[in-house]
Scaffold this motif. Structure first.
Motif, short mmCIF file in Angstrom:
data_model
loop_
_atom_site.label_atom_id
_atom_site.label_comp_id
_atom_site.label_asym_id
_atom_site.label_seq_id
_atom_site.Cartn_x
_atom_site.Cartn_y
_atom_site.Cartn_z
N UNK A 110 0.82 -1.21 0.00
CA UNK A 110 0.00 0.00 0.00
C UNK A 110 0.85 1.25 0.00
N UNK A 111 1.69 1.41 1.02
CA UNK A 111 2.39 2.68 1.20
C UNK A 111 3.77 2.46 1.79
N UNK A 112 4.77 3.01 1.12
CA UNK A 112 6.10 3.02 1.71
C UNK A 112 6.20 4.19 2.68
N UNK A 113 6.74 3.94 3.86
CA UNK A 113 6.86 5.01 4.84
C UNK A 113 7.87 6.06 4.39
N UNK A 114 7.56 7.32 4.66
CA UNK A 114 8.55 8.37 4.45
C UNK A 114 9.74 8.15 5.36
N UNK A 115 9.47 7.60 6.54
CA UNK A 115 10.53 7.35 7.53
C UNK A 115 10.39 5.92 8.04
N UNK A 153 2.61 2.88 14.78
CA UNK A 153 3.72 2.63 13.85
C UNK A 153 3.49 3.38 12.54
N UNK A 154 2.25 3.41 12.09
CA UNK A 154 1.97 4.12 10.84
C UNK A 154 2.26 5.61 10.98
N UNK A 155 1.90 6.17 12.12
CA UNK A 155 2.16 7.61 12.31
C UNK A 155 3.66 7.89 12.37
N UNK A 156 4.40 7.02 13.07
CA UNK A 156 5.86 7.19 13.10
C UNK A 156 6.44 7.08 11.69
N UNK A 157 5.92 6.17 10.91
CA UNK A 157 6.43 5.97 9.56
C UNK A 157 6.11 7.13 8.64
N UNK A 158 4.94 7.72 8.84
CA UNK A 158 4.53 8.85 8.00
C UNK A 158 5.26 10.13 8.38
N UNK A 159 5.46 10.31 9.68
CA UNK A 159 5.93 11.61 10.17
C UNK A 159 7.35 11.59 10.71
N UNK A 160 7.90 10.41 10.94
CA UNK A 160 9.26 10.32 11.45
C UNK A 160 9.36 10.57 12.94
#
Length: 160
Positions: A110-115, A153-160
DNA sequence: GCCAACGTTGGC
DNA sequence: GCCAACGTTGGC
């Protein structure tokens, strides 16, 4: 009947054998998650996973080990064809066609994390203290994740 | 059923 | 490369 609660999972993969990039560049960004040969993991795949379930995609034995992005189960369990294929590394002569031992699901990126979220960061986050991944000795290659854990985890991945 | 030996996983 | 932890195998 009440609707079952939404489910989330973490799938481990060693990038040297199958990486996020491999998943992302697969046709329809989808692959058959086959070759699972552990009974506990098999039970989760066969009995618990549903189409639409969300997945955290984790690179193990990587530098650093990290959750790379999110994916989705797009096909519920079906007999793992590699178990019946004598040419496959995952061939299991004890698995019968009419009573399969092993199951697979289909997974779509679905989505690669920015971070990407490294293991060390997961360990320091209070809200993730009970994550199955972080429990000592846990080697399961597919594991349940709570809705709260997935969102953190998704929020950490999106926002770093 | 017990358990030692061995193989695998996976972080460090 | 090392090693802890776990799963599987097979002798008894």
């Amino acid at each position: 009947m009440t609707r079952p609660p939404p489910r989330a999972w973490l799938f481990k993969s060693e990038p040297s054998s199958f990486s996020w990039h491999d998943l992302w560049t697969s046709p329809k960004r989808t692959t058959s998650w086959d070759g699972i040969r552990n009974h506990q993991a098999r039970n989760l795949i066969r009995d618990e996973m549903r189409a639409g379930d969300r997945v955290l995609f984790y690179h193990s034995s990587a530098t650093p080990p990290a959750v790379i992005g999110t994916a989705e189960i797009v096909r519920a369990a079906y007999p793992d064809p590699t178990a019946f294929d004598p040419d496959s590394d995952y061939f299991d002569p004890k698995s019968a066609q009419d009573e399969p031992t092993w199951y697979a699901v289909d997974l779509r990126a679905k989505k690669r994390f920015a971070h990407p979220v490294p293991l060390g960061e997961l360990r320091t986050h209070a809200g993730l203290a009970d994550m199955a991944l972080l429990r000592k000795g846990n080697r399961l290659s597919v594991q349940p994740v709570t809705d709260a854990e997935f969102r953190i985890v998704e929020r950490l991945g999106d926002q770093g």
